[in-house]
Design a protein around this motif. Structure first.
Motif, PDB file in Angstrom:
ATOM      1  N   PRO A   6       6.718   6.809   7.257  1.00 47.07           N
ATOM      2  CA  PRO A   6       8.066   7.190   7.680  1.00 47.07           C
ATOM      3  C   PRO A   6       8.619   8.384   6.902  1.00 47.07           C
ATOM      4  N   ASP A   7       8.007   8.709   5.756  1.00 48.87           N
ATOM      5  CA  ASP A   7       8.496   9.831   4.952  1.00 48.87           C
ATOM      6  C   ASP A   7       7.878  11.168   5.367  1.00 48.87           C
ATOM      7  N   CYS A   8       6.546  11.234   5.454  1.00 47.12           N
ATOM      8  CA  CYS A   8       5.886  12.506   5.766  1.00 47.12           C
ATOM      9  C   CYS A   8       5.291  12.558   7.164  1.00 47.12           C
ATOM     10  N   GLY A   9       5.225  11.411   7.855  1.00 47.77           N
ATOM     11  CA  GLY A   9       4.720  11.381   9.223  1.00 47.77           C
ATOM     12  C   GLY A   9       3.209  11.318   9.343  1.00 47.77           C
ATOM     13  N   ALA A  10       2.509  11.261   8.210  1.00 48.08           N
ATOM     14  CA  ALA A  10       1.045  11.232   8.249  1.00 48.08           C
ATOM     15  C   ALA A  10       0.541   9.907   8.819  1.00 48.08           C
ATOM     16  N   LYS A  11      -0.598   9.980   9.517  1.00 40.74           N
ATOM     17  CA  LYS A  11      -1.202   8.778  10.074  1.00 40.74           C
ATOM     18  C   LYS A  11      -1.799   7.942   8.947  1.00 40.74           C
ATOM     19  N   VAL A  12      -1.596   6.655   9.015  1.00 43.59           N
ATOM     20  CA  VAL A  12      -2.136   5.748   8.003  1.00 43.59           C
ATOM     21  C   VAL A  12      -3.605   5.482   8.326  1.00 43.59           C
ATOM     22  N   VAL A  13      -4.470   5.836   7.400  1.00 39.27           N
ATOM     23  CA  VAL A  13      -5.918   5.662   7.586  1.00 39.27           C
ATOM     24  C   VAL A  13      -6.384   4.468   6.776  1.00 39.27           C
ATOM     25  N   ARG A  14      -6.942   3.483   7.447  1.00 40.51           N
ATOM     26  CA  ARG A  14      -7.377   2.266   6.761  1.00 40.51           C
ATOM     27  C   ARG A  14      -8.901   2.131   6.716  1.00 40.51           C
ATOM     28  N   ASN A  15      -9.584   2.793   7.661  1.00 39.60           N
ATOM     29  CA  ASN A  15     -11.029   2.631   7.744  1.00 39.60           C
ATOM     30  C   ASN A  15     -11.765   3.874   7.242  1.00 39.60           C
ATOM     31  N   ARG A  16     -13.020   3.709   6.868  1.00 41.40           N
ATOM     32  CA  ARG A  16     -13.844   4.830   6.451  1.00 41.40           C
ATOM     33  C   ARG A  16     -14.169   5.720   7.653  1.00 41.40           C
ATOM     34  N   ILE A  17     -14.493   6.974   7.361  1.00 44.93           N
ATOM     35  CA  ILE A  17     -14.846   7.914   8.421  1.00 44.93           C
ATOM     36  C   ILE A  17     -16.196   7.543   9.031  1.00 44.93           C
ATOM     37  N   THR A  18     -16.249   7.513  10.353  1.00 42.86           N
ATOM     38  CA  THR A  18     -17.502   7.295  11.078  1.00 42.86           C
ATOM     39  C   THR A  18     -17.626   8.371  12.153  1.00 42.86           C
ATOM     40  N   MET A  45       0.838  -1.204   0.000  1.00 46.61           N
ATOM     41  CA  MET A  45       0.000   0.000   0.000  1.00 46.61           C
ATOM     42  C   MET A  45       0.871   1.251   0.000  1.00 46.61           C
ATOM     43  N   ASN A  46       0.289   2.358  -0.414  1.00 36.54           N
ATOM     44  CA  ASN A  46       1.016   3.616  -0.490  1.00 36.54           C
ATOM     45  C   ASN A  46       0.384   4.657   0.437  1.00 36.54           C
ATOM     46  N   CYS A  47       1.205   5.603   0.885  1.00 37.15           N
ATOM     47  CA  CYS A  47       0.720   6.719   1.705  1.00 37.15           C
ATOM     48  C   CYS A  47      -0.211   7.587   0.855  1.00 37.15           C
ATOM     49  N   ARG A  48      -1.355   7.954   1.391  1.00 34.21           N
ATOM     50  CA  ARG A  48      -2.311   8.752   0.629  1.00 34.21           C
ATOM     51  C   ARG A  48      -1.928  10.235   0.569  1.00 34.21           C
ATOM     52  N   ASN A  49      -0.892  10.615   1.340  1.00 34.65           N
ATOM     53  CA  ASN A  49      -0.454  12.008   1.340  1.00 34.65           C
ATOM     54  C   ASN A  49       0.759  12.236   0.444  1.00 34.65           C
ATOM     55  N   CYS A  50       1.803  11.407   0.614  1.00 33.26           N
ATOM     56  CA  CYS A  50       3.023  11.598  -0.185  1.00 33.26           C
ATOM     57  C   CYS A  50       3.256  10.455  -1.178  1.00 33.26           C
ATOM     58  N   HIS A  51       2.412   9.418  -1.120  1.00 31.32           N
ATOM     59  CA  HIS A  51       2.443   8.285  -2.049  1.00 31.32           C
ATOM     60  C   HIS A  51       3.672   7.385  -1.882  1.00 31.32           C
ATOM     61  N   ALA A  52       4.358   7.496  -0.738  1.00 33.91           N
ATOM     62  CA  ALA A  52       5.490   6.605  -0.477  1.00 33.91           C
ATOM     63  C   ALA A  52       4.970   5.199  -0.165  1.00 33.91           C
ATOM     64  N   ALA A  53       5.796   4.187  -0.498  1.00 30.12           N
ATOM     65  CA  ALA A  53       5.409   2.801  -0.235  1.00 30.12           C
ATOM     66  C   ALA A  53       5.422   2.528   1.265  1.00 30.12           C
ATOM     67  N   LEU A  54       4.392   1.818   1.752  1.00 29.94           N
ATOM     68  CA  LEU A  54       4.266   1.535   3.180  1.00 29.94           C
ATOM     69  C   LEU A  54       4.159   0.049   3.422  1.00 29.94           C
ATOM     70  N   ARG A  55       4.711  -0.377   4.551  1.00 32.25           N
ATOM     71  CA  ARG A  55       4.480  -1.747   4.994  1.00 32.25           C
ATOM     72  C   ARG A  55       3.109  -1.827   5.620  1.00 32.25           C
ATOM     73  N   THR A  56       2.534  -2.986   5.625  1.00 36.33           N
ATOM     74  CA  THR A  56       1.160  -3.154   6.112  1.00 36.33           C
ATOM     75  C   THR A  56       1.040  -2.942   7.617  1.00 36.33           C
ATOM     76  N   ASP A  57       2.172  -3.012   8.339  1.00 36.32           N
ATOM     77  CA  ASP A  57       2.107  -2.841   9.793  1.00 36.32           C
ATOM     78  C   ASP A  57       2.405  -1.400  10.224  1.00 36.32           C
ATOM     79  N   TYR A  58       2.618  -0.512   9.242  1.00 33.38           N
ATOM     80  CA  TYR A  58       2.909   0.880   9.586  1.00 33.38           C
ATOM     81  C   TYR A  58       1.637   1.585  10.066  1.00 33.38           C
ATOM     82  N   SER A  59       1.771   2.393  11.144  1.00 32.78           N
ATOM     83  CA  SER A  59       0.682   3.254  11.601  1.00 32.78           C
ATOM     84  C   SER A  59       0.875   4.690  11.130  1.00 32.78           C
ATOM     85  N   PHE A  60       2.146   5.026  10.842  1.00 34.28           N
ATOM     86  CA  PHE A  60       2.477   6.354  10.344  1.00 34.28           C
ATOM     87  C   PHE A  60       3.463   6.239   9.183  1.00 34.28           C
TER      88      PHE A  60
END
Length: 262
Positions: free
Chosen positions: A18-30, A1-16
């Motif tokens: 590592p390039d831009c520091g943005a939080k990884v969002v996996r779920n829809r907004i509720t 998967m890729n970061c939705r902010n900077c498009h860097a490649a992410l591991r599936t266990d990442y919560s943030f």
């Protein structure tokens, strides 16, 4: 998967990312996670918002001086504080208009009386409240100028005193929101009657913050405090006159509002 902010490649266990520091969002907004994000951001005792409010009371020189020196992560930045303060001011304005307005006797407000009585006072105060955010902004350069002229032993420039004034005004505004909201709901007349005292306390707090961000001896406050008040009063009168002129130009008030009723 890729970061939705900077498009860097992410591991599936990442919560943030590592390039831009943005939080990884996996779920829809509720509604649930929206509420969680709000309270986590603003009311978590470990976050920068609560810490900034608290330290602006006990050691404001660390908050303001730290930001001026380049410490930008420890405390909430002044622009974010300003945004929160304007939001809280909007909430108070809403309470005034929707909850308290009909319970206020404008003929008893001595500091804002017109020759036409309570109706003229009500119209002027209503019009002024519409521009409250603009007036709030105009107090910032006035406080900054007074601080720059009176409390400048550290040789901060005007822009740096501008930062100090933003922190001062916003912190006072945010903290006093609870008091204001309760008083508006319980006794709106008292809230209006004590509005000038609110300004007095606000300025004394700004003086306290300006003093703590300087290295002057306490004895010098005997002349620095009065001079600060004189500079502020001149600026305050200028803003007040400009506000009245603006209300006339926009048609919010007219000469008839100052003509005594028969």
């Amino acid at each position: 998967m890729n970061c939705r902010n900077c498009h860097a490649a992410l591991r599936t266990d990442y919560s943030f990312c590592p390039d831009c520091g943005a939080k990884v969002v996996r779920n829809r907004i509720t509604i649930k996670n929206l509420l969680y994000d709000f309270f986590e951001r603003y009311f978590n005792l470990d976050n920068t918002f609560i810490k900034t409010l608290r330290h602006m009371i006990i050691k404001p020189q660390e908050v303001c001086g730290g930001y001026i020196a380049g410490v930008r992560k420890k405390y909430l930045n002044p622009i974010s504080m300003l945004a929160i303060a304007l939001t809280s001011s909007g909430f108070i304005l809403f309470l005034m208009k929707k909850v308290a307005w009909g319970s206020i006797d404008f003929s008893k407000i001595s500091y804002a009386q017109t020759s036409s009585g309570g109706s003229g006072t009500e119209k002027i105060m209503s019009a002024t409240m519409e521009y409250s955010s603009l007036l709030y902004f105009l107090y910032i350069p006035i406080i900054a100028l007074a601080s720059y002229l009176v409390f400048n032993k550290k040789n901060y420039n005007y822009a740096e005193h501008f930062v100090i004034s933003i922190y001062s005004l916003t912190n006072f505004s945010i903290i006093s929101t609870i008091y204001a909201a309760i008083l508006i709901i319980i006794d709106p007349q008292s809230y209006i009657d004590t509005a000038l005292m609110y300004v007095v306390f606000m300025i004394f707090y700004c003086i306290y913050v300006a003093y703590k961000n300087s290295k002057y001896h306490k004895i010098s406050l005997l002349w620095r405090v009065p001079v600060f008040w004189i500079v502020f009063f001149i600026g305050y009168m200028g803003v007040s006159i400009m506000s009245i002129i603006m209300l006339f130009v926009t048609g919010d008030i007219s000469i008839e509002d100052f003509v005594p009723k028969n």
